[in-house]
Motif scaffolding. Structure first.
Motif, PDB file in Angstrom:
ATOM      1  N   LEU A   1      42.321  49.729 -36.714  1.00  0.00           N
ATOM      2  CA  LEU A   1      41.259  49.846 -37.711  1.00  0.00           C
ATOM      3  C   LEU A   1      39.903  50.027 -37.035  1.00  0.00           C
ATOM      4  CD1 LEU A   1      39.951  49.604 -40.507  1.00  0.00           C
ATOM      5  CD2 LEU A   1      40.035  47.108 -40.230  1.00  0.00           C
ATOM      6  N   GLN A   2      39.611  49.214 -36.038  1.00  0.00           N
ATOM      7  CA  GLN A   2      38.322  49.295 -35.361  1.00  0.00           C
ATOM      8  C   GLN A   2      38.126  50.651 -34.693  1.00  0.00           C
ATOM      9  OE1 GLN A   2      38.972  45.723 -33.005  1.00  0.00           O
ATOM     10  NE2 GLN A   2      37.337  44.674 -34.093  1.00  0.00           N
TER      11      GLN A   2
ATOM     12  N   LEU B   1      40.935  51.424 -25.782  1.00  0.00           N
ATOM     13  CA  LEU B   1      40.493  50.074 -25.443  1.00  0.00           C
ATOM     14  C   LEU B   1      39.122  50.087 -24.771  1.00  0.00           C
ATOM     15  CD1 LEU B   1      43.868  48.568 -24.189  1.00  0.00           C
ATOM     16  CD2 LEU B   1      42.738  48.201 -26.393  1.00  0.00           C
ATOM     17  N   LYS B   2      38.866  51.086 -23.939  1.00  0.00           N
ATOM     18  CA  LYS B   2      37.551  51.195 -23.306  1.00  0.00           C
ATOM     19  C   LYS B   2      36.465  51.437 -24.346  1.00  0.00           C
ATOM     20  CE  LYS B   2      38.732  52.661 -18.602  1.00  0.00           C
ATOM     21  NZ  LYS B   2      38.474  53.647 -17.544  1.00  0.00           N
ATOM     22  N   THR B   3      36.832  52.160 -25.390  1.00  0.00           N
ATOM     23  CA  THR B   3      35.880  52.434 -26.464  1.00  0.00           C
ATOM     24  C   THR B   3      35.570  51.175 -27.261  1.00  0.00           C
ATOM     25  OG1 THR B   3      36.675  54.711 -26.684  1.00  0.00           O
ATOM     26  CG2 THR B   3      35.494  53.798 -28.565  1.00  0.00           C
ATOM     27  N   LEU B   4      36.581  50.335 -27.466  1.00  0.00           N
ATOM     28  CA  LEU B   4      36.444  49.171 -28.336  1.00  0.00           C
ATOM     29  C   LEU B   4      35.888  47.935 -27.645  1.00  0.00           C
ATOM     30  CD1 LEU B   4      39.792  49.290 -30.350  1.00  0.00           C
ATOM     31  CD2 LEU B   4      37.499  49.793 -31.207  1.00  0.00           C
TER      32      LEU B   4
ATOM     33  N   ASN C   1      34.660  49.571 -18.089  1.00  0.00           N
ATOM     34  CA  ASN C   1      34.719  50.061 -16.714  1.00  0.00           C
ATOM     35  C   ASN C   1      35.993  49.611 -16.004  1.00  0.00           C
ATOM     36  OD1 ASN C   1      32.053  51.300 -16.748  1.00  0.00           O
ATOM     37  ND2 ASN C   1      31.248  49.198 -16.781  1.00  0.00           N
ATOM     38  N   ALA C   2      37.002  49.302 -16.789  1.00  0.00           N
ATOM     39  CA  ALA C   2      38.259  48.805 -16.214  1.00  0.00           C
ATOM     40  C   ALA C   2      38.945  49.877 -15.374  1.00  0.00           C
ATOM     41  CB  ALA C   2      39.202  48.356 -17.321  1.00  0.00           C
TER      42      ALA C   2
ATOM     43  N   PHE D   1      49.712  56.015 -21.991  1.00  0.00           N
ATOM     44  CA  PHE D   1      48.919  54.972 -21.342  1.00  0.00           C
ATOM     45  C   PHE D   1      47.448  55.376 -21.299  1.00  0.00           C
ATOM     46  CE2 PHE D   1      46.858  54.128 -17.212  1.00  0.00           C
ATOM     47  CZ  PHE D   1      46.607  52.767 -17.346  1.00  0.00           C
ATOM     48  N   LYS D   2      47.186  56.606 -20.891  1.00  0.00           N
ATOM     49  CA  LYS D   2      45.801  57.077 -20.784  1.00  0.00           C
ATOM     50  C   LYS D   2      45.117  57.087 -22.148  1.00  0.00           C
ATOM     51  CE  LYS D   2      46.567  59.873 -16.628  1.00  0.00           C
ATOM     52  NZ  LYS D   2      46.644  61.249 -16.065  1.00  0.00           N
ATOM     53  N   SER D   3      45.852  57.506 -23.175  1.00  0.00           N
ATOM     54  CA  SER D   3      45.307  57.540 -24.530  1.00  0.00           C
ATOM     55  C   SER D   3      44.948  56.145 -24.998  1.00  0.00           C
ATOM     56  CB  SER D   3      46.339  58.168 -25.485  1.00  0.00           C
ATOM     57  OG  SER D   3      45.966  58.008 -26.825  1.00  0.00           O
TER      58      SER D   3
END
Length: 344
Positions: free
Chosen positions: A159-160, A318-321, A327-328, A311-313
């Motif tokens: 959702l987020q 997760l980086k966006t959220l 910066n993981a 995995f990349k998707s």
């Protein structure tokens, strides 16, 4: 479906993981070897959901028993709670969202998936039919109460992300935990929430009853790519690396059971599925349950292997959220161990 060594090595080469395959202890492949730990506690967040059907099939068809495993299943209110139980040591293995492995690796906790169960999320966003003229797009969910299985779960994250992709902030909607199964259906029917982010059979129940209109459907590849721009691994079997190291035979037996389950699901008819699951999973309507399964069938993994594209998707989402993940630097090999699939 039997996965041969050649299958796995070809996949591993593509993933850059071929060297890991050779490090699996030989005795973990010995069918006569007894599991180091035969009694296991599994955690799951919403067992009646189609998202977790491979767990129920492995249990009800006796695939765990065939592998010398006595499985006890603890059903939590959402995937985030299953993860907490694994970290806390009250469960040995979780069937849960792949994204949890990425989050935990970023926190320095070595948790890995060993088998993919779902290659698409299978999650839908539905709005109450009586609000359909007011909420026509995902952006229109701003300021509304939206039900998810549990805060922090994969339904909440989707959702987020969908809100962000539609020009809103991740917290634009109020997230309400409604659990799985009948409680989620009731939340819509009673008007407690404006929209629901959930899975089958809940979604099909509400669709057939005319209670919701779908804004997004990731039970299909088309819907998944619409949101993520690619595939997106969903349900997996994951556990602590320390458990894998201490219990390679047990881990192998667990993976064996789940690959048997996936193979059976792909061959089964909707009637076969409905015959196996507990009566309460049918939500009082066998035909509806069968319809929901057919809508969800495409999301189940065929070989248990996670694609690096997925995995990349997922990592991008997760980086966006999550600012903690912005910066993981997480490698695919940190989140997925394919070794046990080679003899499953």
């Amino acid at each position: 479906m039997r996965i041969t060594r050649r299958n796995l090595l070809e996949g591993a080469a593509a993933f850059g993981l071929a060297s890991a395959v050779s490090r699996l202890p030989a005795y973990a492949q010995d069918a006569s070897a007894a599991p180091e730990k035969a009694e296991l506690m599994f955690g799951v967040g919403g067992k009646p959901l189609f998202y977790y059907l491979p767990l129920t099939i492995a249990e009800r068809k006796g695939f765990f028993e065939e592998e010398g495993i006595k499985a006890t299943i603890n059903d939590f209110g959402g995937g985030a709670k299953s993860l907490q139980a694994l970290v806390g040591g009250s469960v040995d293995i979780v069937t849960g969202a792949y994204e949890h492995t990425i989050r935990m690796q970023n926190k320095g906790q070595d948790i890995k998936a060993v088998c993919e169960l779902g290659r698409f999320p299978g999650i839908c966003i539905g709005v109450r039919k009586d609000l359909a003229n007011e909420i026509k797009t995902i952006a229109d969910l701003k300021g509304k109460n939206v039900g998810v299985t549990a805060p922090g779960s994969s339904t909440a994250l989707l959702l987020q992300y969908a809100l962000i992709r539609n020009g809103q902030s991740a917290d634009a909607a109020s997230i309400i935990g409604v659990g799985g199964g009948a409680s989620a259906v009731a939340a819509i029917k009673k008007g407690e929430i404006a929209a629901l982010v959930h899975l089958d059979p809940v979604i099909t129940r509400l669709e057939v009853d005319g209670d919701i209109t779908l804004l997004l459907d990731t039970r299909t590849e088309e819907g998944t790519r619409q949101l993520f721009g690619g595939t997106n691994p969903a349900a997996t079997v994951y556990l602590q690396q320390s458990f894998i190291d201490a219990n390679p035979i047990t881990t192998q037996r667990v993976v064996n059971a789940f690959t048997k389950s996936l193979a059976w699901i792909h061959k089964a008819s909707a009637d076969d599925i409905a015959d196996v699951v507990p009566e309460e999973f049918l939500l009082g309507d066998r035909e509806l349950y069968k319809t929901g399964f057919e809508k969800s069938r495409a999301m189940y993994s065929e070989r248990g292997l996670i694609a690096e594209e997925g995995f990349k998707s997922l990592l991008e989402m997760l980086k966006t959220l999550d600012p903690e993940l912005a910066n993981a630097n997480i490698a695919f090999s940190q989140t997925f161990d394919p070794r046990f699939l080679k003899t499953a």
